[in-house]
Design a protein around this motif. Structure first.
Motif, PDB file in Angstrom:
ATOM      1  N   ASP A  41     124.839  41.341 -77.947  1.00 18.36           N
ATOM      2  CA  ASP A  41     124.672  42.427 -78.602  1.00 18.36           C
ATOM      3  C   ASP A  41     125.209  43.868 -78.118  1.00 18.36           C
ATOM      4  O   ASP A  41     125.497  43.734 -76.757  1.00 18.36           O
ATOM      5  CB  ASP A  41     122.964  42.641 -78.648  1.00 18.36           C
ATOM      6  N   ILE A  50     120.342  56.845 -69.917  1.00 16.72           N
ATOM      7  CA  ILE A  50     120.220  56.588 -71.285  1.00 16.72           C
ATOM      8  C   ILE A  50     118.783  56.470 -71.645  1.00 16.72           C
ATOM      9  O   ILE A  50     117.955  55.997 -70.821  1.00 16.72           O
ATOM     10  CB  ILE A  50     120.961  55.252 -71.449  1.00 16.72           C
ATOM     11  N   ASP A 107     113.638  53.754 -76.774  1.00 16.44           N
ATOM     12  CA  ASP A 107     112.254  53.277 -76.936  1.00 16.44           C
ATOM     13  C   ASP A 107     112.066  51.920 -76.048  1.00 16.44           C
ATOM     14  O   ASP A 107     112.646  50.892 -76.253  1.00 16.44           O
ATOM     15  CB  ASP A 107     112.175  52.933 -78.426  1.00 16.44           C
ATOM     16  N   LYS A 118     116.686  46.213 -76.769  1.00 18.59           N
ATOM     17  CA  LYS A 118     117.790  46.081 -75.626  1.00 18.59           C
ATOM     18  C   LYS A 118     116.958  46.177 -74.344  1.00 18.59           C
ATOM     19  O   LYS A 118     117.155  45.780 -73.212  1.00 18.59           O
ATOM     20  CB  LYS A 118     118.698  47.306 -75.544  1.00 18.59           C
TER      21      LYS A 118
HETATM   22  C1  FMN Z   1     125.571  58.100 -82.305  1.00 17.55           C
HETATM   23  C2  FMN Z   1     124.565  57.456 -82.144  1.00 17.55           C
HETATM   24  C3  FMN Z   1     123.595  57.675 -80.707  1.00 17.55           C
HETATM   25  C4  FMN Z   1     122.563  56.581 -80.555  1.00 17.55           C
HETATM   26  N1  FMN Z   1     121.948  56.960 -79.544  1.00 17.55           N
HETATM   27  C5  FMN Z   1     120.942  55.989 -78.779  1.00 17.55           C
HETATM   28  C6  FMN Z   1     120.444  56.305 -77.568  1.00 17.55           C
HETATM   29  O1  FMN Z   1     120.602  57.256 -76.804  1.00 17.55           O
HETATM   30  N2  FMN Z   1     119.397  55.637 -77.383  1.00 17.55           N
HETATM   31  C7  FMN Z   1     118.877  54.601 -78.305  1.00 17.55           C
HETATM   32  O2  FMN Z   1     117.904  53.882 -77.840  1.00 17.55           O
HETATM   33  N3  FMN Z   1     119.519  54.219 -79.428  1.00 17.55           N
HETATM   34  C8  FMN Z   1     120.585  55.016 -79.830  1.00 17.55           C
HETATM   35  N4  FMN Z   1     121.115  54.735 -80.977  1.00 17.55           N
HETATM   36  C9  FMN Z   1     120.803  53.710 -82.045  1.00 17.55           C
HETATM   37  C10 FMN Z   1     121.233  52.523 -81.252  1.00 17.55           C
HETATM   38  O3  FMN Z   1     122.624  52.353 -81.406  1.00 17.55           O
HETATM   39  C11 FMN Z   1     120.301  51.233 -82.051  1.00 17.55           C
HETATM   40  O4  FMN Z   1     120.662  51.157 -83.459  1.00 17.55           O
HETATM   41  C12 FMN Z   1     118.901  50.992 -81.423  1.00 17.55           C
HETATM   42  O5  FMN Z   1     118.796  51.737 -80.395  1.00 17.55           O
HETATM   43  C13 FMN Z   1     118.347  49.827 -81.432  1.00 17.55           C
HETATM   44  O6  FMN Z   1     119.168  49.030 -80.641  1.00 17.55           O
HETATM   45  P1  FMN Z   1     118.728  47.600 -80.069  1.00 17.55           P
HETATM   46  O7  FMN Z   1     117.945  47.004 -81.287  1.00 17.55           O
HETATM   47  O8  FMN Z   1     119.684  46.714 -79.734  1.00 17.55           O
HETATM   48  O9  FMN Z   1     117.665  47.968 -79.059  1.00 17.55           O
HETATM   49  C14 FMN Z   1     122.180  55.614 -81.304  1.00 17.55           C
HETATM   50  C15 FMN Z   1     122.962  55.516 -82.508  1.00 17.55           C
HETATM   51  C16 FMN Z   1     124.158  56.161 -82.876  1.00 17.55           C
HETATM   52  C17 FMN Z   1     124.786  55.802 -84.160  1.00 17.55           C
END
Ligand code: FMN
Length: 187
Positions: free
Chosen positions: A46, A64, A67, A72
């Protein structure tokens, strides 16, 4: 006077870390939002975009925010090895940074960070009543419910090694930075 290869390598390495640190302060820096790849509990690959919040150059650690209930977190708890991918069109540099990710959801530093975040609009990212990725059978909508306590957590990604690729009109350059030092590679 032409610089020695070791001098050139040190300069590139220093520049890489300088750019990574700049990315945490400059909202427009392309390395502010790297892609963090992981291996899930069932070995599924992923990757997702994250915001690079802090870089400790001396300790070689990337911070970083996320949640605690996100996929992740479960992934890194089972398989701590991850990869940060950064591409900069301006620099024409790609980084692939192998990291070991640890999850921090308590302690004075995490509480200090949460104290700063909770007064900002970003707080809602860590107060959703349901876990990220939960099915919304009624579709998207605004909820006034909040998670108690907050689900903010810190991921610390410790540097293992890096693959640096520089695109150039005259030819590309590539190197591995690891415990073995700087090794030039065929691009
Ligand atoms: C520009 C951008 C910045 C992001 N920054 C974060 C971040 O700092 N931390 C985070 O958990 N998700 C961030 N996200 C969302 C993640 O890409 C992701 O959709 C979300 O964390 C769920 O991921 P997971 O299901 O793999 O844990 C960001 C998305 C975008 C488009």
């Amino acid at each position: 006077m032409a610089s020695s290869p070791a001098g050139q390598e040190q300069r590139i390495e220093a520049r890489i870390w300088q750019e990574l640190q700049r990315a945490t302060r400059d909202r427009h820096h392309e390395w502010r939002t790297p892609v963090l790849a992981s291996l899930g509990p069932e070995q599924q690959v992923d990757a997702r975009t994250v915001v690079l919040r802090r870089v400790d150059i001396a300790g070689k650690v990337f911070e970083i925010y996320t949640d605690l209930r996100s996929a992740k977190v479960a992934a890194f708890r089972k398989h701590p090895r991850g990869l940060l991918h950064c591409w900069s069109k301006r620099l024409r540099w790609q980084l692939r940074i192998a990291v070991e990710v640890s999850v921090h959801d308590a302690g004075p530093y995490v509480e200090e960070l949460w104290d700063q975040i909770k007064a900002t609009a970003a707080a809602k990212d860590y107060l959703s009543p349901r876990a990220p990725g939960t099915l919304l059978s009624a579709g998207p909508g605004s909820s006034t419910e909040v998670a108690q306590p907050h689900c903010f957590c810190l991921l610390k990604a410790s540097f293992i090694e890096m693959d640096w690729l520089a695109l150039g009109r005259e030819g590309h350059e590539r190197a591995r930075l690891s415990v073995d030092g700087w090794q030039w590679l065929v691009p």
